[in-house]
Design an enzyme around this catalytic site. Sequence first.
Site, PDB file in Angstrom:
ATOM      1  N   ASP A   1     -91.882 -38.802   6.600  1.00 37.96           N
ATOM      2  CA  ASP A   1     -93.448 -38.484   7.582  1.00 37.96           C
ATOM      3  C   ASP A   1     -92.282 -38.522   8.907  1.00 37.96           C
ATOM      4  OD1 ASP A   1     -94.619 -38.511   9.566  1.00 37.96           O
ATOM      5  OD2 ASP A   1     -95.205 -40.628   9.408  1.00 37.96           O
TER       6      ASP A   1
ATOM      7  N   GLN B   1     -93.407 -36.314  13.686  1.00 38.61           N
ATOM      8  CA  GLN B   1     -92.292 -36.655  15.098  1.00 38.61           C
ATOM      9  C   GLN B   1     -90.877 -35.666  15.214  1.00 38.61           C
ATOM     10  OE1 GLN B   1     -94.115 -37.822  17.862  1.00 38.61           O
ATOM     11  NE2 GLN B   1     -95.882 -37.977  16.748  1.00 38.61           N
TER      12      GLN B   1
ATOM     13  N   CYS C   1    -101.456 -46.061  16.741  1.00 36.65           N
ATOM     14  CA  CYS C   1    -101.653 -46.060  14.991  1.00 36.65           C
ATOM     15  C   CYS C   1    -100.014 -46.257  14.668  1.00 36.65           C
ATOM     16  CB  CYS C   1    -101.553 -44.422  14.991  1.00 36.65           C
ATOM     17  SG  CYS C   1    -103.029 -43.962  14.941  1.00 36.65           S
TER      18      CYS C   1
ATOM     19  N   HIS D   1     -95.922 -45.254  11.280  1.00 31.56           N
ATOM     20  CA  HIS D   1     -97.633 -44.536  11.596  1.00 31.56           C
ATOM     21  C   HIS D   1     -98.948 -44.548  10.311  1.00 31.56           C
ATOM     22  CE1 HIS D   1    -101.138 -41.625  13.119  1.00 31.56           C
ATOM     23  NE2 HIS D   1    -100.459 -41.543  13.768  1.00 31.56           N
TER      24      HIS D   1
ATOM     25  N   LYS E   1     -97.526 -31.014  17.141  1.00 32.36           N
ATOM     26  CA  LYS E   1     -97.272 -31.619  17.358  1.00 32.36           C
ATOM     27  C   LYS E   1     -95.700 -31.162  17.651  1.00 32.36           C
ATOM     28  CE  LYS E   1     -98.500 -35.736  15.488  1.00 32.36           C
ATOM     29  NZ  LYS E   1     -98.838 -36.769  16.958  1.00 32.36           N
TER      30      LYS E   1
HETATM   31  C1  LIG Z   1     -95.394 -40.286  12.810  1.00 33.00           C
HETATM   32  C2  LIG Z   1     -96.675 -39.736  12.755  1.00 33.00           C
HETATM   33  N1  LIG Z   1     -96.680 -39.975  11.466  1.00 33.00           N
HETATM   34  C3  LIG Z   1     -98.150 -39.493  11.149  1.00 33.00           C
HETATM   35  C4  LIG Z   1     -98.927 -38.947  12.183  1.00 33.00           C
HETATM   36  C5  LIG Z   1    -100.048 -38.015  11.575  1.00 33.00           C
HETATM   37  O1  LIG Z   1    -100.171 -36.815  11.946  1.00 33.00           O
HETATM   38  P1  LIG Z   1    -102.023 -36.275  12.429  1.00 33.00           P
HETATM   39  O2  LIG Z   1    -102.471 -36.999  12.845  1.00 33.00           O
HETATM   40  O3  LIG Z   1    -101.659 -34.786  12.715  1.00 33.00           O
HETATM   41  O4  LIG Z   1    -102.156 -36.102  10.667  1.00 33.00           O
HETATM   42  C6  LIG Z   1     -98.321 -38.888  13.779  1.00 33.00           C
HETATM   43  C7  LIG Z   1     -99.487 -38.321  14.652  1.00 33.00           C
HETATM   44  O5  LIG Z   1     -99.608 -39.469  15.300  1.00 33.00           O
HETATM   45  C8  LIG Z   1     -97.498 -39.175  14.300  1.00 33.00           C
HETATM   46  O6  LIG Z   1     -96.603 -39.684  14.571  1.00 33.00           O
END
Ligand SMILES: Cc1ncc(COP(=O)(O)O)c(C=O)c1O
Lengths: 408, 408, 143, 143
Positions: free
Chosen positions: B200, B203, B366, B123, B226
């Site tokens: 990370d 998910q 993203c 991401h 999430k």
């Molecule tokens: C794999 C992954 N990493 C990081 C994020 C970023 O999370 P947040 O927007 O809650 O900071 C997301 C969410 O969109 C994600 O799906």
Amino acid sequence: MTLDIDMIRADFPILERRLPNGKRLVYFDNAATSQKPQCVIDAMSEYYEQYNSNAHRANHTLADEATTALEGARDKISSYFGTSPEQMIYTSGATEAINLVAYGWARENLSEGDVVVLTEMEHHADIVPWQQMSVDIGIEVRYVPIDIESYTLDMDAFEVALNGASLVCVVHTSNVLGVRNPIEEIIEKSQAVGARVLIDCAQGAPHERINFDSLKADFVAISAHKMAGPTGIGCILVKRDAMEEMVPFMTGGSMIKRVTTKGSTFQEGHAMFETGTPRIAEAIGWGAAVGWLEQFDMEEVHEHINDIASWTASQMRQIPGIQIYGDPGRDDSSGAVSFLHETIQSQDLALLLDEGGFAVRTGHHCAQPLMDALGVPSTNRASFWIYNTMDEAESFVHYLQEIVDRFA
Amino acid sequence: MTLDIDMIRADFPILERRLPNGKRLVYFDNAATSQKPQCVIDAMSEYYEQYNSNAHRANHTLADEATTALEGARDKISSYFGTSPEQMIYTSGATEAINLVAYGWARENLSEGDVVVLTEMEHHADIVPWQQMSVDIGIEVRYVPIDIESYTLDMDAFEVALNGASLVCVVHTSNVLGVRNPIEEIIEKSQAVGARVLIDCAQGAPHERINFDSLKADFVAISAHKMAGPTGIGCILVKRDAMEEMVPFMTGGSMIKRVTTKGSTFQEGHAMFETGTPRIAEAIGWGAAVGWLEQFDMEEVHEHINDIASWTASQMRQIPGIQIYGDPGRDDSSGAVSFLHETIQSQDLALLLDEGGFAVRTGHHCAQPLMDALGVPSTNRASFWIYNTMDEAESFVHYLQEIVDRFA
Amino acid sequence: MGEVRLWPEHLDEVVEEFQACFDSMERYELLFEYAKRNPSPLPPEEWNDDNQVHGCQSRAHVTCFVDDQGGFQMRGGADAQIVQGLMSVTAMAVNGMSPQEVAIMEPDYAEAMGVQSSLTPSRANGFLNMFKRVREDASKLSG
Amino acid sequence: MGEVRLWPEHLDEVVEEFQACFDSMERYELLFEYAKRNPSPLPPEEWNDDNQVHGCQSRAHVTCFVDDQGGFQMRGGADAQIVQGLMSVTAMAVNGMSPQEVAIMEPDYAEAMGVQSSLTPSRANGFLNMFKRVREDASKLSG
Ligand SMILES: Cc1ncc(COP(=O)(O)O)c(C=O)c1O
Ligand SMILES: Cc1ncc(COP(=O)(O)O)c(C=O)c1O
């Protein structure tokens, strides 16, 4: 129109609260955080119950509704602060707002030997980031002292400190003393020597209408939770030309234009500083808080609070052994009354007051340099807001007198 | 025990929602954000209605109750993630969590030429901070490619990339492909070459029980929103020895021991990284979310979601012109089904699905480097969670077929 | 005071055709058809950074000019059919008008067509940004 | 099985005195009095970083040792009277016990005294951290 405090109180469910010992809550800890009217709580619940969805790139109804509400809140809040949505960057609060100026502006625009002017009455949030930069890149930090007779900034010393300054960071209203600084004069004089100015309005925003565009400060830091809004959100307001000098702080989704494995390009303006899933519920709640506040004339609100504070302080001064820090009698003072008793230690006094239902804050209030200047390790602080009443103040003075009679 | 989905759905008021066109909401945008059960919404309202107060230095009842709830949430959440409260630092979400590792750990421990290994399926939150460090201090960023036949990481390339690496950052589960990476192997191999590992889990956490201590990763980033929690909060879990290598990131109140005009000293451990008024309501809400999740066996939850996703994907493959990106049929795949239609452009398809009440996400999610690897600018993505049903999936497949018949 | 026209008379027929649709799916079908009937398309080969409409979720490109008769002309293209359909209708509306007229026109016809659900504030970006771009260009061409 | 004693017998009288209080204000008054009756005070001159109890909101200092008779002794001081009062009671409880006994003692007497409102989890830090410190020292002195 005068404020109808009974009607105002009816908006706050918590004010009906009784403590475990049966005492009715008297909430005098507003400088730490304000209570929230029902409409703010409901706006957030409604979001979660009806249209919770991640915002932006909205191709379905819920996402569209959430985005509309999120951006609607930005419009409402920025307009409440007398500026355009483009000048506002959401943060988690005033602390992050100031850190954003340190990382996003100062780190790019200051270097070894550059001078940042602070004051002795700053909150730690407006001290430690600058001390860290001084350790990291060698900026010089100067502290404008306070006059401990009048509890105001020493403006002569301020003018001396300005010499060669690049950035001036001053608290709008002291969370300990309730003193409102002459920020208009500070902004003007600082900019006259070419310095940028950051005003910490964490305490100012709940007590007067901040008009960012006419204030002409370069940066204004605000926390929602002190002005009827929820925890977890605040903002930094940034003047257009100052924003142009900024570089990204936290990075990730949303703040980018294009990401490739070779490198990335960023959004422009405020969008460059907001990354990750937005604080959607929080923004909606803050928007509702601002909507709620808009029904009042903030000058009347200030007067109401100032009346309570100055009366309370004047009564407290007559209780043997009580010393007040600050000058709540001044017209521009903002509802914080810091005090100590000469023999009843502050933690003890706090517990005894709590026993009577009175919530006051006790400690250094994240302002240890100010404590050092005052020559005390901590104070008790009663701080008032819109829903407090003269009756509450009277019962407080009464109860305090009783405690002193019994425990001093 | 099998999951009683009707009972689960009854906990989510939003699932009763009808869209303005009268259609019943079918929420398939769970990878963007999950819905919240009533108990989470209520926990936050109750905080605001009954005991809202700034936490810490608690010398009155409300502050004491708020502090107890805030710290209780930390205990509950950290224990849910199989670790102790000391290893958990609250952030605003996974994005800030990763930025905290960049600013608080990497900036202190990496220098020019040091290697950070990422993957093509990260991401943006786990790409841009590292690219910025590469621009700022000259670290080398390597991307492990994906095998676009199997949609999995090229583990041979991973082993090559590991050579001389100081930090390895890998997504637990791809938000686009639903692919779960072999993180146990990745952690072991990375640490064998002396690299620290960041996983990370934005998910991953909603789909399986993350056991931080037994995982042995150095850093794990998580977002509350999430996994049934509120917006505006998340955390980074940090292994003890990694935390000892960290320096302060954002500074201000709470994270200090003593502030003077000469300089400051800081708290130790996780307290050094939390400054400003805490996200009190958010922490309480997340604690309630974790309490709600605890009633389920996450393996059963995963199986339920995986059944829906794999069935849906298999049906969609039979619709002419639909291409699936990822392999939702795999047992370890986590409920995200990315797809495109060969002639109906993705934005158009999203609006047409929305017209039927189906909320799917559309865009680059993203993850532009992954989009580049897949050779597409965007995908439509249906992503499922605990409250979704096979009925919803059937009606989705049906409706999609209709749209394709009518618009292709 | 005479009747205030919200869009050029020759667009009435188009607006009515949309209004006659049974439901939004039918309206979308019609938009897909209109997407193919753009009177002055801008083919993908001519899409570039200069003529890109920003703030759209899908790609959209517009160029405007004044023809020999002094009539405003817009050429447009988008990768999403729904945006492209709205572009066609817009081109049908504005082509041949004076740039001065276009510069002050409002997008009421889109609302009258009943395509609200693709026109909510955040989603409308595609269409609204395109429309604004056309108006700005018209304003410059009036100069 | 014999009766399980939660605190040393000689403390019963103190506990009962607190239990006899009319309300919490009276209990606080009593604590203020006990603050003055510390059997083994640690005067402020002897407060230092080593003997500081961390996690208290007010300053609290404790040192422990074993006397000639092998009895555990704690000396304590605090700037808040309520903490100081609880310290006095604690000293009355533990002084003279064996370090082994002190090392496994629970702070039940404080609860029985009815000073809950100064003992809620976050505020209790002052007292509980002090108590823990005493127990840890006792444990070391048992070694
Ligand atoms: C794999 C992954 N990493 C990081 C994020 C970023 O999370 P947040 O927007 O809650 O900071 C997301 C969410 O969109 C994600 O799906
Ligand atoms: C003057 C002042 N500045 C900054 C802050 C920090 O605000 P927050 O904790 O909301 O980030 C506070 C609040 O305590 C304050 O009173």
